[in-house]
Design a protein around this motif. Structure first.
Motif, PDB file in Angstrom:
ATOM      1  N   SER A 167       0.833  -1.203   0.000  1.00 47.18           N
ATOM      2  CA  SER A 167       0.000   0.000   0.000  1.00 47.18           C
ATOM      3  C   SER A 167       0.868   1.254   0.000  1.00 47.18           C
ATOM      4  CB  SER A 167      -0.919   0.004   1.228  1.00 47.18           C
ATOM      5  OG  SER A 167      -1.787  -1.104   1.229  1.00 47.18           O
ATOM      6  N   SER A 168       1.941   1.236   0.789  1.00 52.95           N
ATOM      7  CA  SER A 168       2.851   2.385   0.848  1.00 52.95           C
ATOM      8  C   SER A 168       3.530   2.615  -0.498  1.00 52.95           C
ATOM      9  CB  SER A 168       3.911   2.153   1.932  1.00 52.95           C
ATOM     10  OG  SER A 168       3.312   1.887   3.183  1.00 52.95           O
ATOM     11  N   LEU A 169       3.880   1.529  -1.181  1.00 49.39           N
ATOM     12  CA  LEU A 169       4.494   1.640  -2.503  1.00 49.39           C
ATOM     13  C   LEU A 169       3.538   2.306  -3.487  1.00 49.39           C
ATOM     14  CD1 LEU A 169       6.885   0.947  -4.343  1.00 49.39           C
ATOM     15  CD2 LEU A 169       5.862  -1.308  -4.689  1.00 49.39           C
ATOM     16  N   LEU A 170       2.283   1.916  -3.441  1.00 44.27           N
ATOM     17  CA  LEU A 170       1.291   2.525  -4.329  1.00 44.27           C
ATOM     18  C   LEU A 170       1.096   4.006  -4.012  1.00 44.27           C
ATOM     19  CD1 LEU A 170      -1.372  -0.347  -4.377  1.00 44.27           C
ATOM     20  CD2 LEU A 170       0.253   0.245  -6.180  1.00 44.27           C
ATOM     21  N   GLY A 174       3.905  10.722  -7.103  1.00 47.26           N
ATOM     22  CA  GLY A 174       4.781  11.187  -8.166  1.00 47.26           C
ATOM     23  C   GLY A 174       6.165  10.598  -8.154  1.00 47.26           C
ATOM     24  N   TYR A 175       6.465   9.738  -7.177  1.00 47.53           N
ATOM     25  CA  TYR A 175       7.788   9.113  -7.147  1.00 47.53           C
ATOM     26  C   TYR A 175       7.967   8.244  -8.387  1.00 47.53           C
ATOM     27  CZ  TYR A 175      11.611   6.065  -5.634  1.00 47.53           C
ATOM     28  OH  TYR A 175      12.780   5.358  -5.568  1.00 47.53           O
ATOM     29  N   THR A 176       9.065   8.410  -9.070  1.00 45.21           N
ATOM     30  CA  THR A 176       9.436   7.799 -10.362  1.00 45.21           C
ATOM     31  C   THR A 176       8.722   8.447 -11.539  1.00 45.21           C
ATOM     32  OG1 THR A 176       7.783   6.014 -10.482  1.00 45.21           O
ATOM     33  CG2 THR A 176       9.798   5.565  -9.213  1.00 45.21           C
ATOM     34  N   LEU A 177       7.692   9.258 -11.289  1.00 44.28           N
ATOM     35  CA  LEU A 177       6.959   9.890 -12.375  1.00 44.28           C
ATOM     36  C   LEU A 177       7.296  11.373 -12.506  1.00 44.28           C
ATOM     37  CD1 LEU A 177       3.461   8.252 -11.815  1.00 44.28           C
ATOM     38  CD2 LEU A 177       5.135   7.670 -13.585  1.00 44.28           C
ATOM     39  N   LEU A 178       7.320  12.084 -11.376  1.00 43.20           N
ATOM     40  CA  LEU A 178       7.636  13.515 -11.386  1.00 43.20           C
ATOM     41  C   LEU A 178       8.945  13.822 -10.689  1.00 43.20           C
ATOM     42  CD1 LEU A 178       4.120  15.027 -10.580  1.00 43.20           C
ATOM     43  CD2 LEU A 178       5.221  14.793 -12.812  1.00 43.20           C
ATOM     44  N   GLN A 179       9.393  12.911  -9.830  1.00 38.36           N
ATOM     45  CA  GLN A 179      10.673  13.105  -9.161  1.00 38.36           C
ATOM     46  C   GLN A 179      11.359  11.761  -8.981  1.00 38.36           C
ATOM     47  OE1 GLN A 179       7.941  14.611  -7.361  1.00 38.36           O
ATOM     48  NE2 GLN A 179       7.341  12.810  -6.187  1.00 38.36           N
ATOM     49  N   LYS A 203      13.838  11.164  -6.615  1.00 37.13           N
ATOM     50  CA  LYS A 203      14.305  10.933  -5.251  1.00 37.13           C
ATOM     51  C   LYS A 203      13.129  10.701  -4.311  1.00 37.13           C
ATOM     52  CE  LYS A 203      18.575  11.595  -6.500  1.00 37.13           C
ATOM     53  NZ  LYS A 203      19.513  10.456  -6.572  1.00 37.13           N
ATOM     54  N   LEU A 204      13.275   9.708  -3.434  1.00 37.03           N
ATOM     55  CA  LEU A 204      12.191   9.363  -2.520  1.00 37.03           C
ATOM     56  C   LEU A 204      11.952  10.442  -1.475  1.00 37.03           C
ATOM     57  CD1 LEU A 204      10.199   7.094  -1.998  1.00 37.03           C
ATOM     58  CD2 LEU A 204      11.856   6.036  -0.467  1.00 37.03           C
ATOM     59  N   HIS A 205      12.993  11.223  -1.144  1.00 36.12           N
ATOM     60  CA  HIS A 205      12.828  12.225  -0.081  1.00 36.12           C
ATOM     61  C   HIS A 205      11.876  13.341  -0.496  1.00 36.12           C
ATOM     62  CE1 HIS A 205      15.390  15.225  -2.096  1.00 36.12           C
ATOM     63  NE2 HIS A 205      16.234  14.222  -2.368  1.00 36.12           N
ATOM     64  N   HIS A 206      11.594  13.447  -1.791  1.00 31.94           N
ATOM     65  CA  HIS A 206      10.654  14.474  -2.248  1.00 31.94           C
ATOM     66  C   HIS A 206       9.212  14.145  -1.858  1.00 31.94           C
ATOM     67  CE1 HIS A 206      13.498  16.938  -4.451  1.00 31.94           C
ATOM     68  NE2 HIS A 206      13.964  15.856  -5.082  1.00 31.94           N
ATOM     69  N   THR A 207       8.951  12.918  -1.450  1.00 33.11           N
ATOM     70  CA  THR A 207       7.586  12.530  -1.078  1.00 33.11           C
ATOM     71  C   THR A 207       7.240  12.901   0.359  1.00 33.11           C
ATOM     72  OG1 THR A 207       8.421  10.320  -0.539  1.00 33.11           O
ATOM     73  CG2 THR A 207       7.513  10.648  -2.743  1.00 33.11           C
ATOM     74  N   ALA A 222      -2.621  10.750  -6.099  1.00 35.98           N
ATOM     75  CA  ALA A 222      -2.657  10.436  -7.528  1.00 35.98           C
ATOM     76  C   ALA A 222      -3.317  11.550  -8.324  1.00 35.98           C
ATOM     77  CB  ALA A 222      -3.399   9.114  -7.745  1.00 35.98           C
ATOM     78  N   ASN A 223      -4.386  12.134  -7.800  1.00 35.44           N
ATOM     79  CA  ASN A 223      -5.047  13.240  -8.496  1.00 35.44           C
ATOM     80  C   ASN A 223      -4.133  14.457  -8.592  1.00 35.44           C
ATOM     81  OD1 ASN A 223      -7.364  11.709  -8.827  1.00 35.44           O
ATOM     82  ND2 ASN A 223      -8.327  12.482  -6.959  1.00 35.44           N
ATOM     83  N   GLY A 224      -3.371  14.714  -7.522  1.00 36.24           N
ATOM     84  CA  GLY A 224      -2.432  15.835  -7.550  1.00 36.24           C
ATOM     85  C   GLY A 224      -1.323  15.616  -8.564  1.00 36.24           C
ATOM     86  N   THR A 225      -0.832  14.383  -8.673  1.00 37.69           N
ATOM     87  CA  THR A 225       0.214  14.064  -9.651  1.00 37.69           C
ATOM     88  C   THR A 225      -0.304  14.214 -11.070  1.00 37.69           C
ATOM     89  OG1 THR A 225       1.312  12.545  -8.125  1.00 37.69           O
ATOM     90  CG2 THR A 225       1.759  12.243 -10.462  1.00 37.69           C
ATOM     91  N   ALA A 226      -1.533  13.774 -11.311  1.00 35.51           N
ATOM     92  CA  ALA A 226      -2.112  13.871 -12.653  1.00 35.51           C
ATOM     93  C   ALA A 226      -2.236  15.325 -13.089  1.00 35.51           C
ATOM     94  CB  ALA A 226      -3.471  13.185 -12.685  1.00 35.51           C
ATOM     95  N   ARG A 227      -2.571  16.200 -12.157  1.00 39.12           N
ATOM     96  CA  ARG A 227      -2.737  17.619 -12.521  1.00 39.12           C
ATOM     97  C   ARG A 227      -1.413  18.277 -12.904  1.00 39.12           C
ATOM     98  NH1 ARG A 227      -6.537  17.468  -8.196  1.00 39.12           N
ATOM     99  NH2 ARG A 227      -4.933  18.148  -6.723  1.00 39.12           N
ATOM    100  N   GLN A 228      -0.292  17.720 -12.440  1.00 38.24           N
ATOM    101  CA  GLN A 228       1.009  18.319 -12.730  1.00 38.24           C
ATOM    102  C   GLN A 228       1.608  17.833 -14.044  1.00 38.24           C
ATOM    103  OE1 GLN A 228       3.819  18.493  -9.358  1.00 38.24           O
ATOM    104  NE2 GLN A 228       2.183  17.643  -8.082  1.00 38.24           N
TER     105      GLN A 228
END
Length: 367
Positions: free
Chosen positions: A194-197, A203-208, A210-214, A271-277
């Motif tokens: 669940s944490s991975l999802l 946005g990890y691997t999609l918009l950034q 580095k994991l620390h950005h999450t 996920a909705n926030g990532t899609a908007r970016q």
């Protein structure tokens, strides 16, 4: 402090069927409850202090459908004085064929062996595909290592649970340590997945890259995992109760229910926030990813609610099989997502070559 039973005391053992038990519990006159009893027999207490009384054997049968049977001890003949007494008892149940398994678990050993074989085949396939991915790209991304950890934890949990059932088959008790560790590992693999999802949804691997950005996602998920483990341990530490038919009954199940819905709400927001970016390609990928992940997040709440519609003796197989199927399907989906050259591979940092001058994903945001 409970006192000792007087030597030579004889009590009554009363047997009730599940159809009558709810009404029996509402009766205020204790000694009238045995009017609903399907069978009553005398139980003799040991003739010496600290000694077991003579064993009592008996059988009960019902041919219409499987039932839950309830057993109660009473002293309606008034052989005891008014007071509090301690009574130790040992009881062993067997089916008419000699099996220790109750009706809902009669196929448990075979089903778990088949599941273990399936998990073994998937683990072998995952390792082989990961090795091929490593040879092709030169490294394994942290999301692949995380999924590998989930697969190994689930495999260990399945091995322990199958071992517990094998011991239970022979002695009717099993191994409480193996059972507890199995359930702890299983809830851990669910929380890690669940944490991975959630992290991918953020946005990890999609918009950034580095994991620390999450942000605080790892500490929060760690806390959620700790709560899950503590709930499992506390649940196993409790004594059995007449109103509980699975490990998910009562407050424990509803707490799990709330935690999974909270994780799902967090995932949807992320996920909705990532899609908007992102652009149209990212939005199309997130839409498919959100749908598949939603099925996993809602597996526990949905199975939990469906379980309540079934008869008590069917609830455990419904719940356990539903959760196992959801976990296995999710593992297969994520393995294909991470290890195949599909939309996620092209969109994420998995496609970024570690070699100098290597390429970057089409809509991967540079930091």
């Amino acid at each position: 402090v409970p006192g000792s039973l007087p030597l030579g005391t004889s009590l009554q053992l009363e047997v009730y069927i599940d159809e009558d038990w709810p009404h029996v519990e509402t009766m205020t006159e204790v000694c009238r409850k045995k009017e609903r009893s399907r069978r009553t027999r005398d139980i003799a207490i040991g003739s010496e202090a600290g000694e077991w009384g003579p064993p009592a054997k008996g059988s009960i049968a019902q041919n219409v459908r499987p039932h839950v049977w309830y057993f109660a001890i009473s002293d309606c003949r008034g052989t005891l004085k008014n007071g509090t007494y301690g009574l130790d008892f040992e009881i062993e149940f067997k089916q008419d064929g000699g099996s220790h398994f109750s009706v809902e678990l009669q196929w448990a050993t075979s089903a778990n062996l088949l599941t273990l074989l399936g998990c073994s085949a998937f683990l072998w396939s995952f390792c082989r595909r990961s090795r091929s991915f490593l040879q092709r790209t030169g490294s394994l991304h942290p999301v692949i290592w995380s999924l590998g950890g989930v697969v190994i934890l689930q495999y260990l949990a399945q091995c322990l649970h199958t071992g517990h059932l094998a011991i239970y088959r022979s002695d009717g008790q099993g191994s409480r340590g193996m059972e507890l560790l199995s359930e702890v590992l299983f809830v851990l693999c669910q929380v890690i997945q669940s944490s991975l999802l959630v992290t991918i949804g953020m946005g990890y691997t999609l918009l950034q890259a580095k994991l620390h950005h999450t942000g605080l996602v790892l500490p929060i998920c760690g806390l959620v995992a700790l709560v899950h483990v503590l709930l499992v341990i506390l649940d196993k530490a409790q004594s059995e109760a007449s109103h509980r038919f699975t490990d998910h009954d009562g407050s424990t199940g509803w707490i799990f229910f709330g935690l999974r819905l909270a994780l799902y709400a967090w995932f949807l927001r992320a996920a909705n926030g990532t899609a908007r970016q992102g652009g149209l390609k990212l939005q199309a990928f997130i839409a498919k990813f959100r749908l598949a992940a939603s099925l996993y997040f809602l597996a526990y709440p949905g199975t939990f609610l469906v379980m309540l519609l079934f008869a008590p003796y069917l609830r455990e197989p419904v719940m356990e099989s539903g959760l196992m199927v959801a976990q296995v399907i999710s593992n297969i989906w994520l393995a294909s997502l991470f290890l195949d050259r599909g939309a996620y591979f092209e969109a994420s940092s998995l496609s970024a070559s570690p070699l100098p001058g290597g390429g970057t994903p089409t809509f991967f945001k540079q930091e």
